[in-house]
Design an enzyme around this catalytic site. Structure first.
Site, PDB file in Angstrom:
ATOM      1  CB  ALA A   1      50.544  48.511   9.125  1.00  0.00           C
TER       2      ALA A   1
ATOM      3  CD  GLN B   1      50.723  46.932  -0.162  1.00  0.00           C
ATOM      4  OE1 GLN B   1      50.252  45.938   0.389  1.00  0.00           O
ATOM      5  NE2 GLN B   1      49.956  47.829  -0.779  1.00  0.00           N
ATOM      6  CB  SER B   2      53.484  47.696   7.030  1.00  0.00           C
ATOM      7  OG  SER B   2      53.705  47.121   8.291  1.00  0.00           O
ATOM      8  CG  ASN B   3      53.324  41.475   5.726  1.00  0.00           C
ATOM      9  OD1 ASN B   3      52.402  41.272   4.957  1.00  0.00           O
ATOM     10  ND2 ASN B   3      54.598  41.350   5.377  1.00  0.00           N
TER      11      ASN B   3
END
Length: 336
Positions: free
Chosen positions: A82, A78-80
């Site tokens: 990325a 859930q990388s912001n």
């Protein structure tokens, strides 16, 4: 040479909608006592907003100068980072490959959904340490070069010396807003992940004459690790800018991390509910929720009261809320 002039020497792409607001949280202040100001970097505009576009304005300017045609980066499921690196690459006409470490938040939701919508090439890997993805990024870059592509690697969270320049600029912006409104904060609360944002804002605020405590709330490591990161990025950033001087004293707190990075602690979830129900502001469960949990704990301990002014950075990340729906549903049930 002043700090703004030093910044102007570096190429920059325009990706963030700035200046972001500095909002007074009136309802929260009425409830708690101190005057709370929220720096709204959740409203930078690019693909649901967040802090990363400020960093990427400088880092992807380097990619454009090198004629890269694909950006390679990494993060959690859930990388912001990325999400926003993919969006920035698309905005600048480049492809993006993201290496994601498998974890419990792998539903087709939130940031993972937006990364897919934006058309990233997603590679999921199994690692023990979410932050140890550099080897995987290098392998992807080698693969792309062998296929005739021109990759530009961006490390986890987008923290590079050039990326930090984005938050030096943000610090000058915040200082100007504080002067314009006549606010003299008694403290500034910031999240601490890799330390790039924290270090850059500290440098700019001290340069602009703000001597209040700068309080870092760790989201992933102990205070010793945070201190090492702070000193590392201070040296990198001051060298890049041609500045001297030792890093000033700061506060670094590691007691709000929880079991691990991304753990939705009870204090974090309480902070999310409080801000939603007093100000209709949505915090995220990884960064801004933890930062507010730290501020609220210090307030409860008696540090902040009526007459104090406290600035808190909202670094974005709100799309992750949807992937944490089970934890939020459980917490809502417990809180009635």
């Amino acid at each position: 040479m002043d700090l703004a002039t030093r910044l102007d020497r570096f190429p920059r792409e325009h990706l963030a909608r700035t200046p972001t607001p500095l909002d007074v949280l009136t309802r929260l202040g009425e409830r708690l006592g101190p005057r709370v100001l929220l720096k709204r970097d959740d409203l930078t505009g690019l693909a649901l907003g967040g802090d990363k576009p400020r960093k990427l304005e400088y880092e992807l300017a380097r990619a454009r100068a090198a004629e890269a045609d694909v950006v390679v980066t990494c993060g959690s499921m859930q990388s912001n980072h990325a999400r926003l690196t993919t969006a920035a690459a698309r905005r600048l006409g480049m492809d993006c490959t993201v290496v994601l470490s498998r974890d419990a938040y792998d539903e087709f939701q939130g940031n993972l959904l937006t990364v897919r919508l934006l058309g990233a090439d997603v590679r999921v890997v199994d690692v023990e340490d979410h932050w140890a993805l550099d080897d995987h990024v290098r392998a992807v870059c080698d693969e792309l070069r062998a296929a005739g592509r021109r990759p530009h690697a961006v490390p986890i969270s987008g923290t590079t010396p050039h990326g930090c320049l984005g938050y030096v600029r943000a610090g000058l912006e915040l200082a100007a807003q504080l002067r314009e409104t006549g606010e003299r904060p008694d403290a500034v609360y910031l999240p601490f992940g890799t330390g790039g944002i924290f270090t850059a804002l500290t440098l700019a605020l001290r340069d602009q004459g703000f001597g209040c405590p700068i309080v870092g709330i760790s989201v992933n490591q102990d205070s010793a690790g945070c201190s090492a990161g702070y000193h590392h990025w201070w040296a990198e950033l001051t060298t890049l800018l041609g500045l001297g001087g030792e890093p000033p004293e700061v506060e670094l707190h590691d007691e709000f991390v929880g079991r691990e990075y991304g753990d939705p602690t009870e204090e974090c979830l309480d902070a999310i509910l409080l801000l939603a129900r007093t100000e209709a502001v949505l915090l995220d469960p990884v960064y801004s929720g933890k930062t507010f949990a730290g501020f609220l704990a210090h307030h409860a301990a008696g540090r902040w009261s009526a007459g104090h002014r406290v600035v808190v950075l909202h670094s974005g990340g709100v799309p992750a809320l949807f992937a944490y729906h089970d934890a939020l549903a459980g917490h809502l049930a417990r809180r009635g």
